[in-house]
Design a protein around this motif. Structure first.
Motif, short mmCIF file in Angstrom:
data_model
loop_
_atom_site.label_atom_id
_atom_site.label_comp_id
_atom_site.label_asym_id
_atom_site.label_seq_id
_atom_site.Cartn_x
_atom_site.Cartn_y
_atom_site.Cartn_z
N VAL A 13 2.89 -12.90 63.77
CA VAL A 13 2.22 -13.03 62.48
C VAL A 13 2.27 -11.72 61.71
O VAL A 13 1.97 -10.65 62.25
CB VAL A 13 0.76 -13.47 62.69
CG1 VAL A 13 0.00 -13.41 61.38
CG2 VAL A 13 0.73 -14.88 63.25
N SER A 14 2.70 -11.82 60.45
CA SER A 14 2.61 -10.69 59.54
C SER A 14 1.82 -11.14 58.33
O SER A 14 1.85 -12.31 57.96
CB SER A 14 3.99 -10.23 59.08
OG SER A 14 4.76 -9.87 60.19
N CYS A 15 1.12 -10.21 57.73
CA CYS A 15 0.33 -10.58 56.57
C CYS A 15 0.34 -9.43 55.58
O CYS A 15 0.18 -8.28 55.94
CB CYS A 15 -1.09 -10.91 57.00
SG CYS A 15 -2.13 -11.37 55.64
N ALA A 16 0.57 -9.78 54.31
CA ALA A 16 0.62 -8.76 53.27
C ALA A 16 -0.58 -8.92 52.34
O ALA A 16 -1.02 -10.02 52.06
CB ALA A 16 1.91 -8.88 52.47
N ARG A 17 -1.11 -7.78 51.94
CA ARG A 17 -2.14 -7.79 50.89
C ARG A 17 -1.59 -7.01 49.72
O ARG A 17 -1.28 -5.84 49.85
CB ARG A 17 -3.42 -7.13 51.40
CG ARG A 17 -4.49 -8.15 51.68
CD ARG A 17 -5.83 -7.52 51.81
NE ARG A 17 -6.75 -8.30 50.97
CZ ARG A 17 -8.05 -8.26 51.10
NH1 ARG A 17 -8.60 -7.47 51.96
NH2 ARG A 17 -8.81 -9.00 50.33
N ARG A 20 1.53 -4.61 50.18
CA ARG A 20 1.49 -3.87 51.43
C ARG A 20 1.43 -4.81 52.61
O ARG A 20 0.62 -5.74 52.62
CB ARG A 20 0.23 -3.00 51.42
CG ARG A 20 0.52 -1.52 51.37
CD ARG A 20 -0.77 -0.75 51.57
NE ARG A 20 -1.09 -0.57 52.96
CZ ARG A 20 -2.33 -0.55 53.44
NH1 ARG A 20 -3.35 -0.73 52.65
NH2 ARG A 20 -2.54 -0.34 54.71
N THR A 21 2.26 -4.57 53.59
CA THR A 21 2.16 -5.34 54.82
C THR A 21 1.04 -4.73 55.65
O THR A 21 1.12 -3.59 56.08
CB THR A 21 3.46 -5.31 55.60
OG1 THR A 21 4.50 -5.73 54.74
CG2 THR A 21 3.39 -6.23 56.79
N VAL A 22 -0.05 -5.48 55.84
CA VAL A 22 -1.19 -4.93 56.54
C VAL A 22 -1.11 -5.25 58.02
O VAL A 22 -1.42 -4.44 58.87
CB VAL A 22 -2.50 -5.49 55.93
CG1 VAL A 22 -3.69 -4.78 56.55
CG2 VAL A 22 -2.51 -5.31 54.44
N ILE A 23 -0.69 -6.46 58.31
CA ILE A 23 -0.56 -6.87 59.70
C ILE A 23 0.90 -7.15 59.96
O ILE A 23 1.54 -7.89 59.22
CB ILE A 23 -1.42 -8.12 59.98
CG1 ILE A 23 -2.90 -7.74 59.88
CG2 ILE A 23 -1.12 -8.69 61.34
CD1 ILE A 23 -3.80 -8.89 59.67
N ASN A 24 1.43 -6.50 60.97
CA ASN A 24 2.87 -6.53 61.16
C ASN A 24 3.23 -7.11 62.52
O ASN A 24 3.01 -6.49 63.56
CB ASN A 24 3.43 -5.11 61.02
CG ASN A 24 4.90 -5.12 60.62
OD1 ASN A 24 5.56 -6.17 60.74
ND2 ASN A 24 5.40 -4.00 60.19
N ASN A 25 3.75 -8.31 62.51
CA ASN A 25 4.33 -8.90 63.71
C ASN A 25 3.39 -8.88 64.92
O ASN A 25 3.67 -8.26 65.93
CB ASN A 25 5.63 -8.17 64.04
CG ASN A 25 6.60 -9.10 64.72
OD1 ASN A 25 6.39 -10.32 64.72
ND2 ASN A 25 7.63 -8.54 65.31
#
Lengths: 203, 222, 254
Positions: A13-17, A20-25
């Motif tokens: 899971v990756s998540c961008a705010r 900016r990619t806040v949570i990466n893989n």
């Protein structure tokens, strides 16, 4: 994969705010009955992580599965399982403690448990006091009292113990243990050590 | 779900009763702006009775647009909206509930006060009647359409100016049909088409604006 | 996980997959010289025919020649809003950023066309109606269209997060497009109530051929100009996005 009943599984899971990619893989498994704590510096994405689990984030790549099903396929139903405690306290200043609690209980259909909730964080004496007279810590406790009302399965708690005295923290831990014993899922973002048996994940 | 809907309406009514000043402010603002017009255009009763409907309607437009940015603000800032989002009620119905509560505490007051404004502006009893009817049909539409602008600007610090720019052009049909219904009644022509159009605008916005507003709220909650 | 790594190649791949701006870029590079050429030649031809060949109107005299600017600008003003709304709807539903670029780039162009339509309308109105501004249904609609454009442009300005701005602007464009016919209808209604049909109108078939032909040239010329402008603006928008992505990458690597 056996036994994905009552668990949240993240796969790559990756998540961008913003941009900016806040949570990466991130890949991990959150199981019921065991406390899950996210730790990390300020701005490391703890809150985003919880918001993502609550289904609020849109820019999510990868899979988030609950009971083996993606949380986005039936989002409304999934979100109905979630208790989310944000950094803010959703408290109306002109309402008394009782009225605030009553409303939150009402939209969950749990109006009968309010006395218990007031007792949970020792707010019985403040019951009829308008919330604007409460201190920050008391407001946080009032907000936490919602936990004693809720029937929801997944608890996502963002810095729940900020500004709380030790006794209140102990009572919170008791409640979390009880919830975990009932096969509940608890995810906490915090930088304070809680006296709980936990899986810890560092962002 | 209907129960949740009702408890949200009830809570908002209670909140605005406890805070009090918001709906009072709207009424005072409305009253003030209506009474400024005679000072601006002169006290001739004939002129006033002619432009009276327009004055009341334009004032209603402005007073609703000026206060509307507050409709979701408090719930957005303290995180209540996020919790609503985690209940069984879809965001669209939440918008509807809040708009209903908001109308009951502001729009309805304006409708009730309409006859007084009509008298101040020396309108005939017939046009006062039609003024009240058109306001009754029009003010909910104003709030519903306005909620779209409010939902889009909810997270912004300088939202209230923008909301006027976004929403006032969309208010034009309501204004036109509202005023022309009253004009028709003054000229002894049937005002039925205008009233029907106002009614259909209400139905239209009842369906579409909760969808748009909910989408706007979702954007800002992300 | 403590440091956030944003791979620029990944980001570009994502952007590429979603909107394929690269493909757009190559295609637009091919179209641009042609649309430029067409815009210049068609406008020159239309202006020559309109200003020197076409006869003056028997009622309005020479001032009728202003329609060669006014009519294309006014029709394209609405046309651009339609482009904007469709592009916004596409980008909102299919989450395609190219649609946002198109809508964002189109809005100021459409606003300028509306201004041109309003100003030329006023210039035309003075000799024809004896007044700069008249609350004619069409003029009023164009004025309202201008406000809608302003609202759309403003919403891009106030959001700091461009992704949110894009979505919010898309909602406003769609809501505006749904409302525009209602507004037009209501303004027409209002106008017939107050004005009667006393205004001279240049409605469809009554236009003389000598006027119509240069008008068509001008219209096509304006359209080509619109295409050129749109392409240039979208290209710069895409470049701007790339710059932003690179800036973020640099700031996070520090």
């Amino acid at each position: 994969m056996k036994n994905h009943e009552n668990s949240i599984i993240l796969e790559n899971v990756s998540c961008a705010r913003g941009n900016r990619t806040v949570i990466n893989n991130v890949s991990l498994k959150i199981t019921s009955g065991k406390n899950f704590i996210i730790k990390g510096q300020n701005g490391s994405g703890k809150s985003t992580f919880l918001r993502m689990l609550a289904g609020f984030q849109k820019n999510v790549n990868g899979k988030i599965l609950f009971n083996g099903e993606s949380i986005f396929t039936n989002q409304q139903e999934y979100q109905n399982n979630i208790f989310y405690l944000s950094e803010n306290n959703p408290i109306k200043n002109t309402f008394s403690c009782y009225e605030n609690l009553f409303f939150w209980a009402e939209i969950e259909g749990m109006e009968n448990n309010i006395q218990e909730a007031l007792k949970f964080q020792k707010l019985e004496n403040l019951k009829n006091l308008p919330a604007k007279f409460l201190s920050m810590g008391q407001k946080r406790r009032l907000n936490l009292s919602r936990l004693a009302i809720t029937q929801k399965k997944i608890w996502l708690l963002d810095e729940p113990v900020n500004g709380l005295d030790e006794e209140s923290i102990l009572r919170l831990c008791e409640l979390i243990k009880k919830h975990l014993a009932n096969k509940g899922i608890v995810v906490i973002a915090t930088h304070v050590d809680l006296n709980l048996e936990t899986d810890t994940f560092y962002l | 779900m209907f129960k949740i809907f009702l408890s949200i309406v009830k809570r908002d009514l209670k909140l605005s009763y406890k805070q009090g000043n918001t709906s009072l402010n709207i009424v005072i603002y409305f009253f003030l702006s209506v009474s400024l017009f005679p000072l601006g255009v002169g006290p001739e009763t004939e002129l006033l009775s002619k432009i009276g409907p327009g004055i009341v309607w334009v004032s209603a437009l402005f007073s609703s647009v000026l206060s509307l940015d507050k409709i979701f603000q408090a719930d957005f800032e303290d995180g209540s909206l996020e919790i609503f989002n985690l209940t069984a009620i879809p965001l669209e119905f939440l918008v509807l509930a809040k708009a209903l509560a908001y109308w009951l505490t502001s729009g309805l007051l304006l409708v009730i006060l309409c006859p007084i404004f009509g008298l101040i502006l020396s309108m005939s009893s017939k046009s006062i009647l039609y003024l009240t009817i058109t306001m009754l049909l029009g003010t909910p539409t104003l709030i519903l359409v306005g909620s779209i602008g409010a939902s889009l600007t909810v997270g912004l610090k300088r939202g209230s100016m923008l909301i006027s720019l976004l929403i006032l052009p969309l208010y034009i049909p309501i204004l036109i049909f509202g005023v022309s219904a009253i004009d028709a009644s003054i000229n002894d022509v049937s005002a039925k088409p205008q009233l029907l159009l106002l009614g259909s605008l209400l139905c239209f916005s009842l369906v579409l604006s909760p969808i748009a507003s909910a989408a706007g709220l979702r954007i800002n909650m992300e | 996980m403590l440091e956030n790594r944003l791979d620029i190649r990944n980001y570009m791949k994502k952007l590429h997959k979603l909107a394929n701006p690269g493909k757009f870029y190559r295609l637009s590079e091919k179209i641009l010289p042609w649309s430029n050429l067409l815009a210049i030649s068609l406008c020159a031809l239309g202006l020559y025919l309109g200003l020197f060949i076409a006869p003056p109107d028997y009622q309005q005299g020479e001032s009728v020649r202003i329609i060669y600017v006014h009519v294309p600008a006014a029709t394209l003003a609405s046309f651009v809003y339609a482009i904007m709304a469709v592009a916004s709807a596409i980008s909102f539903i299919w989450k395609n950023p190219l649609g946002n670029f198109i809508a964002k780039s189109a809005a100021p162009i459409g606003a300028v066309f509306t201004i041109i339509a309003i100003i030329t309308g006023a210039l035309w109105g003075k000799p024809t109606w004896g007044t700069w501004w008249i609350w004619d249904a069409r003029l009023t609609s164009v004025l309202i269209l201008f406000f809608l454009y302003l609202g759309y442009i403003a919403i891009w300005q106030v959001f700091e997060d461009q992704n949110k701005a894009a979505k919010a602007a898309a909602i406003i464009a769609i809501v505006g497009a749904i409302n525009l016919p209602i507004i037009r209808f209501s303004v027409d209604w209002w106008n017939t109530l107050h004005q009667g049909a006393s205004i001279i109108r240049l409605d469809g078939p009554s236009i003389h051929q000598d006027i119509l032909i240069p008008l068509i040239f001008m219209w096509l010329g304006f359209l080509s100009y619109l295409i050129s402008l749109l392409i240039i603006r979208i290209q710069s928008e895409i470049t701007l996005q790339k710059i932003r992505a690179i800036q973020i990458l640099i700031s996070e690597q520090k």
